[in-house]
Each structure stands twice: as structure tokens, then as C-alpha cells.
Design a protein around this motif. Structure first.
Motif, PDB file in Angstrom:
ATOM      1  N   THR A   9       0.826  -1.200   0.000  1.00 59.87           N
ATOM      2  CA  THR A   9       0.000   0.000   0.000  1.00 59.87           C
ATOM      3  C   THR A   9       0.864   1.254   0.000  1.00 59.87           C
ATOM      4  OG1 THR A   9      -1.715  -1.171   1.254  1.00 59.87           O
ATOM      5  CG2 THR A   9      -1.828   1.238   1.216  1.00 59.87           C
ATOM      6  N   LYS A  10       0.595   2.134  -0.956  1.00 58.28           N
ATOM      7  CA  LYS A  10       1.275   3.422  -0.984  1.00 58.28           C
ATOM      8  C   LYS A  10       0.407   4.428  -0.236  1.00 58.28           C
ATOM      9  CE  LYS A  10       3.383   6.877  -4.010  1.00 58.28           C
ATOM     10  NZ  LYS A  10       3.681   7.281  -5.414  1.00 58.28           N
ATOM     11  N   VAL A  11       0.981   5.019   0.793  1.00 60.00           N
ATOM     12  CA  VAL A  11       0.229   5.908   1.685  1.00 60.00           C
ATOM     13  C   VAL A  11       0.819   7.311   1.647  1.00 60.00           C
ATOM     14  CG1 VAL A  11      -0.440   6.353   4.087  1.00 60.00           C
ATOM     15  CG2 VAL A  11      -0.373   4.002   3.215  1.00 60.00           C
ATOM     16  N   GLY A  12      -0.046   8.285   1.654  1.00 61.31           N
ATOM     17  CA  GLY A  12       0.378   9.678   1.785  1.00 61.31           C
ATOM     18  C   GLY A  12      -0.216  10.251   3.064  1.00 61.31           C
ATOM     19  N   ILE A  13       0.596  10.886   3.862  1.00 60.63           N
ATOM     20  CA  ILE A  13       0.114  11.538   5.093  1.00 60.63           C
ATOM     21  C   ILE A  13       0.042  13.039   4.821  1.00 60.63           C
ATOM     22  CG2 ILE A  13       0.512  11.957   7.541  1.00 60.63           C
ATOM     23  CD1 ILE A  13       2.047   9.373   7.690  1.00 60.63           C
ATOM     24  N   ILE A  14      -1.162  13.595   4.868  1.00 62.69           N
ATOM     25  CA  ILE A  14      -1.396  14.991   4.511  1.00 62.69           C
ATOM     26  C   ILE A  14      -1.463  15.841   5.777  1.00 62.69           C
ATOM     27  CG2 ILE A  14      -2.887  16.589   3.275  1.00 62.69           C
ATOM     28  CD1 ILE A  14      -1.514  14.372   1.589  1.00 62.69           C
ATOM     29  N   VAL A  15      -0.655  16.906   5.799  1.00 65.05           N
ATOM     30  CA  VAL A  15      -0.568  17.762   6.985  1.00 65.05           C
ATOM     31  C   VAL A  15      -0.784  19.222   6.593  1.00 65.05           C
ATOM     32  CG1 VAL A  15       0.822  18.415   8.982  1.00 65.05           C
ATOM     33  CG2 VAL A  15       1.146  16.158   7.925  1.00 65.05           C
ATOM     34  N   PRO A  16      -1.949  19.800   6.895  1.00 63.53           N
ATOM     35  CA  PRO A  16      -2.142  21.234   6.673  1.00 63.53           C
ATOM     36  C   PRO A  16      -1.320  22.023   7.709  1.00 63.53           C
ATOM     37  CG  PRO A  16      -4.243  20.073   6.924  1.00 63.53           C
ATOM     38  CD  PRO A  16      -3.175  19.156   7.398  1.00 63.53           C
ATOM     39  N   CYS A  17      -0.659  23.072   7.253  1.00 60.98           N
ATOM     40  CA  CYS A  17       0.179  23.870   8.149  1.00 60.98           C
ATOM     41  C   CYS A  17      -0.186  25.349   8.030  1.00 60.98           C
ATOM     42  CB  CYS A  17       1.659  23.709   7.804  1.00 60.98           C
ATOM     43  SG  CYS A  17       2.265  22.005   7.825  1.00 60.98           S
ATOM     44  N   TYR A  18      -0.219  26.023   9.162  1.00 60.77           N
ATOM     45  CA  TYR A  18      -0.400  27.476   9.155  1.00 60.77           C
ATOM     46  C   TYR A  18       0.297  28.048  10.377  1.00 60.77           C
ATOM     47  CZ  TYR A  18      -2.399  32.128   9.305  1.00 60.77           C
ATOM     48  OH  TYR A  18      -2.551  33.495   9.364  1.00 60.77           O
ATOM     49  N   ASN A  19       1.343  28.839  10.119  1.00 69.87           N
ATOM     50  CA  ASN A  19       2.149  29.427  11.195  1.00 69.87           C
ATOM     51  C   ASN A  19       2.590  28.362  12.204  1.00 69.87           C
ATOM     52  OD1 ASN A  19       1.807  31.866   9.958  1.00 69.87           O
ATOM     53  ND2 ASN A  19       0.345  32.681  11.452  1.00 69.87           N
ATOM     54  N   ASP A  20       3.159  27.282  11.673  1.00 69.13           N
ATOM     55  CA  ASP A  20       3.565  26.161  12.509  1.00 69.13           C
ATOM     56  C   ASP A  20       5.075  26.014  12.574  1.00 69.13           C
ATOM     57  OD1 ASP A  20       1.097  24.960  13.461  1.00 69.13           O
ATOM     58  OD2 ASP A  20       0.688  24.383  11.402  1.00 69.13           O
ATOM     59  N   GLN A  21       5.806  27.123  12.542  1.00 70.36           N
ATOM     60  CA  GLN A  21       7.256  27.043  12.562  1.00 70.36           C
ATOM     61  C   GLN A  21       7.783  26.394  13.840  1.00 70.36           C
ATOM     62  OE1 GLN A  21       8.620  31.113  12.265  1.00 70.36           O
ATOM     63  NE2 GLN A  21       8.128  31.590  14.410  1.00 70.36           N
ATOM     64  N   GLU A  22       6.999  26.466  14.918  1.00 71.44           N
ATOM     65  CA  GLU A  22       7.457  25.895  16.186  1.00 71.44           C
ATOM     66  C   GLU A  22       7.387  24.368  16.199  1.00 71.44           C
ATOM     67  OE1 GLU A  22       4.750  27.856  18.794  1.00 71.44           O
ATOM     68  OE2 GLU A  22       6.131  29.494  19.234  1.00 71.44           O
ATOM     69  N   VAL A  23       6.544  23.793  15.342  1.00 69.37           N
ATOM     70  CA  VAL A  23       6.330  22.349  15.421  1.00 69.37           C
ATOM     71  C   VAL A  23       6.645  21.604  14.127  1.00 69.37           C
ATOM     72  CG1 VAL A  23       4.548  22.627  17.194  1.00 69.37           C
ATOM     73  CG2 VAL A  23       3.876  22.534  14.780  1.00 69.37           C
ATOM     74  N   VAL A  24       6.768  22.312  13.005  1.00 70.35           N
ATOM     75  CA  VAL A  24       6.827  21.618  11.722  1.00 70.35           C
ATOM     76  C   VAL A  24       8.026  20.674  11.611  1.00 70.35           C
ATOM     77  CG1 VAL A  24       8.087  23.489  10.526  1.00 70.35           C
ATOM     78  CG2 VAL A  24       6.610  21.923   9.241  1.00 70.35           C
ATOM     79  N   GLU A  25       9.178  21.074  12.135  1.00 68.71           N
ATOM     80  CA  GLU A  25      10.365  20.212  12.039  1.00 68.71           C
ATOM     81  C   GLU A  25      10.176  18.928  12.846  1.00 68.71           C
ATOM     82  OE1 GLU A  25      15.240  20.557  12.412  1.00 68.71           O
ATOM     83  OE2 GLU A  25      13.969  22.279  12.856  1.00 68.71           O
ATOM     84  N   THR A  26       9.645  19.059  14.059  1.00 68.84           N
ATOM     85  CA  THR A  26       9.385  17.888  14.897  1.00 68.84           C
ATOM     86  C   THR A  26       8.316  17.003  14.269  1.00 68.84           C
ATOM     87  OG1 THR A  26       9.939  19.143  16.882  1.00 68.84           O
ATOM     88  CG2 THR A  26       8.677  17.120  17.188  1.00 68.84           C
ATOM     89  N   THR A  27       7.297  17.621  13.708  1.00 71.24           N
ATOM     90  CA  THR A  27       6.212  16.870  13.070  1.00 71.24           C
ATOM     91  C   THR A  27       6.726  16.059  11.897  1.00 71.24           C
ATOM     92  OG1 THR A  27       4.530  18.492  13.723  1.00 71.24           O
ATOM     93  CG2 THR A  27       4.032  17.107  11.824  1.00 71.24           C
ATOM     94  N   VAL A  28       7.517  16.688  11.049  1.00 65.98           N
ATOM     95  CA  VAL A  28       8.074  15.994   9.879  1.00 65.98           C
ATOM     96  C   VAL A  28       8.964  14.838  10.319  1.00 65.98           C
ATOM     97  CG1 VAL A  28       9.713  16.237   7.972  1.00 65.98           C
ATOM     98  CG2 VAL A  28       7.889  17.934   8.295  1.00 65.98           C
ATOM     99  N   LYS A  29       9.805  15.072  11.288  1.00 65.50           N
ATOM    100  CA  LYS A  29      10.710  14.033  11.789  1.00 65.50           C
ATOM    101  C   LYS A  29       9.917  12.839  12.325  1.00 65.50           C
ATOM    102  CE  LYS A  29      14.560  13.411  15.058  1.00 65.50           C
ATOM    103  NZ  LYS A  29      14.064  12.557  16.110  1.00 65.50           N
ATOM    104  N   THR A  30       8.874  13.130  13.097  1.00 64.44           N
ATOM    105  CA  THR A  30       8.059  12.059  13.683  1.00 64.44           C
ATOM    106  C   THR A  30       7.356  11.237  12.608  1.00 64.44           C
ATOM    107  OG1 THR A  30       7.672  13.376  15.683  1.00 64.44           O
ATOM    108  CG2 THR A  30       6.141  11.568  15.242  1.00 64.44           C
ATOM    109  N   LEU A  31       6.776  11.901  11.631  1.00 69.70           N
ATOM    110  CA  LEU A  31       6.008  11.202  10.599  1.00 69.70           C
ATOM    111  C   LEU A  31       6.909  10.439   9.633  1.00 69.70           C
ATOM    112  CD1 LEU A  31       3.248  13.862   9.879  1.00 69.70           C
ATOM    113  CD2 LEU A  31       3.032  11.736  11.178  1.00 69.70           C
TER     114      LEU A  31
END
Length: 316
Positions: A5-27
């Protein structure tokens, strides 16, 4: 050999500079784990949607995409709000995966149940909903208001799922059908359940917000609530008719009372018999006009048929 199965994880972002790096790393670590377990294919990806952030979120996304080939991203031309950003991600990346999982950038939803979602999809379910076991991680106000709203929405839209937000897995087949829905008054939490198809639910405990601010203040929550009710039911309009009959009935009773008092010479002058009915009827009229205006406003948005979003940049 069965195709993975090919899966895509979709993440809407808005002013998320504080969390985006951690979120990407985790996912990305999650996708790597699932790839090693043969749960997903090696070309599964992370799809980020920047809702025209006014901080450094997009710059960070571009740098992360440069470092990791599994990251795809788009940036909207203007801030359109969470629901539109999510729709943009679902429609833009739909053709690139067997199914897409949507999750908010703060990762308050439990990413560990994504594996269970994928298994339910592989068992034949077209939509898998992530549903919270409880709302104890919320403030008292948000807990009470959210539960009240969900129960009210359940009256208007019987397919609505209690304690479900926008954490869900959707198959490519369902998203192909979803692309035919061109409405601009969006309430995805009610729309997907109304589509039918085979579905499943996974339950999880929602975490407390670790950093950053909620992107859903009271005003946006109220706006979303109105969209949820008006998009799936004409009950409020019928409620106006019921009010009309009720007011008419009360007025008839008051007329009978006034006539009887006049005959018996017991008429009582004063504000109660004049001002109170005046304010009552005025309030009812304003309420009815407000409800009708809400529907007219939504019709106005629909008939213009403007695009729901425009993409400014793509990283794929």
C-alpha cells in the motif's frame, strides 16, 4: 506478490514554525517503521500544505523537502483556512497514493494508530475515522462546547461521528468521488460520513498541546459549527415555520385574554401588556431574519463558483 500500500500523510500547516520540524521528523520515522514492517510501500510520502503562513513555516518546509525525498509540498496563494487547506492536500496528492491520511501539524492526534488505520484499509474499508476516546485533555469550556455542538449536529446530520475531527484515512476511490463535490461551504467532518462506503473507526487518546497556539479560536469554532449545521440540514429554516405557528398561537391566546379582560372591565394598563409582546415579536423576527440570512450568505458563496484554493508553489 501482493502490491504494498502506498500511503500519503497529509498535513495542513499554518504558522507552525514551532512544530513543523518535529512533526516531519516524527512522521518520516513512522513511515520508515511501517516500510520495514512491510505495511506500506517504500515510496509512501508526506504531503505538506502551507496555508500561506506569515512566519517561516514555508521556508522550513522547503529546506526539509530538500533534505528528504519523501516530502511533497504545496503552498496556497492565500490563506484559505484549515478546511480548504486540507481539501487542497487531498485533491492535489490523491492520484499519487492508494490512500491518504490527514492529520493536524500539532500531532495532538495519536500518530501510532495510523498503522491500525492502514490495516483497516487493507481489510477493505474505504474510510477509517480516528475518534477520540474522551475529551479530558481539553479545557472545560472547549469540552462542554464541543460535546454540545456534536450532539446538536447529530440531530441535523445523523451520519455525523461523535468526537471525530479531521484525523482520518481516505481511499483513492473515495477521493475520486469527493472531487465531484464542488461546494465551497465546507464541513468535511460531516461530508465524508454522508458519502457512505465501507468504513471503520479506530479510537485513541488525544494528547495535550505541547507548544504553539490553537488555530481554532472561539470565532473560528463558531463559524465551523454554523457550516456544519447549515451545510447538512434545512431544519433551522423549518424551525422558523414552527416559531411562526407558535407565535401565532400565543397571539391568539393573548387576544382572547385581552378581549375577556375588556368585557369584564379588568384591563390593566402597563408595559407588560404592550412592551413585552413588542420585544418578543421583534426578537423572533430578528432571529428568523438571521437564520435566513445565514443560508442566503452560503447560497451567495456557492453561486459565484470561485475556486476553493489556488496553488502558488509546488515541491514534488
Amino acid at each position: 506478490m501482493t502490491r504494498k500500500t502506498k500511503v500519503g500523510i497529509i498535513v495542513p500547516c499554518y504558522n507552525d514554525q514551532e512544530v513543523v520540524e518535529t512533526t516531519v521528523k516524527t512522521l518520516l520515522e513512522l513511515l520508515e517503521t511501517y516500510t520495514k514492517e512491510d505495511l506500506v510501500s517504500a515510496d509512501s510520502f508526506l504531503g505538506l500544505v502551507d496555508d500561506r503562513s506569515n512566519d517561516s513555516t514555508w521556508d522550513m518546509i522547503k529546506e526539509l523537502a530538500r533534505m528528504h525525498s519523501q516530502i511533497k509540498a504545496i503552498r496556497l496563494s492565500a490563506n484559505r483556512g484549515h478546511q480548504y487547506a486540507l481539501v487542497a492536500g487531498l485533491l492535489e496528492f490523491n492520484s499519487q497514493a492508494d490512500c491518504l491520511v490527514s492529520i493536524d501539524a500539532d500531532l495532538q492526534d495519536d500518530v501510532q494508530v495510523i498503522g491500525e488505520m492502514i490495516k483497516r484499509f487493507q481489510d477493505g474499508n474505504e474510510i477509517v475515522y480516528g475518534v477520540r476516546k474522551s475529551r479530558y485533555s481539553d479545557s472545560v469550556f472547549k469540552r462542554v462546547s464541543a460535546l454540545t455542538f456534536h450532539r446538536i449536529l447529530k440531530v441535523f446530520n445523523k451520519e455525523a461521528i461523535l468526537n471525530h475531527s479531521d484525523f482520518r484515512l481516505i481511499s483513492q476511490r473515495v477521493l475520486d468521488e469527493f472531487s465531484n463535490y464542488t461546494e465551497v461551504n465546507l464541513y468535511l467532518r460531516g461530508l465524508f460520513p454522508s458519502m457512505g462506503f465501507s468504513t471503520a473507526i479506530v479510537y485513541y487518546d488525544r494528547k495535550r498541546r505541547m507548544t504553539g497556539k490553537t488555530k481554532y479560536p472561539v470565532t473560528k469554532m463558531l463559524s465551523l459549527a454554523l457550516d456544519g449545521i447549515a451545510s447538512f440540514s434545512v431544519v433551522p429554516l423549518r424551525f422558523i415555520t414552527i416559531i411562526g405557528f407558535l407565535v401565532f398561537f400565543i397571539c391568539v391566546l393573548l387576544m382572547i385574554y385581552a378581549l375577556a379582560a375588556f368585557i369584564n372591565n379588568k384591563t390593566i394598563p402597563g408595559w407588560f401588556s404592550t412592551v413585552l409582546p413588542f420585544y418578543f415579536l421583534g426578537g423572533v423576527q430578528i432571529l428568523c431574519i438571521g437564520i435566513i440570512g445565514e443560508y442566503l450568505g452560503k447560497i451567495y458563496k456557492e453561486v459565484k463558483r470561485r475556486p476553493r484554493y489556488l496553488v502558488d508553489e509546488r515541491l514534488q
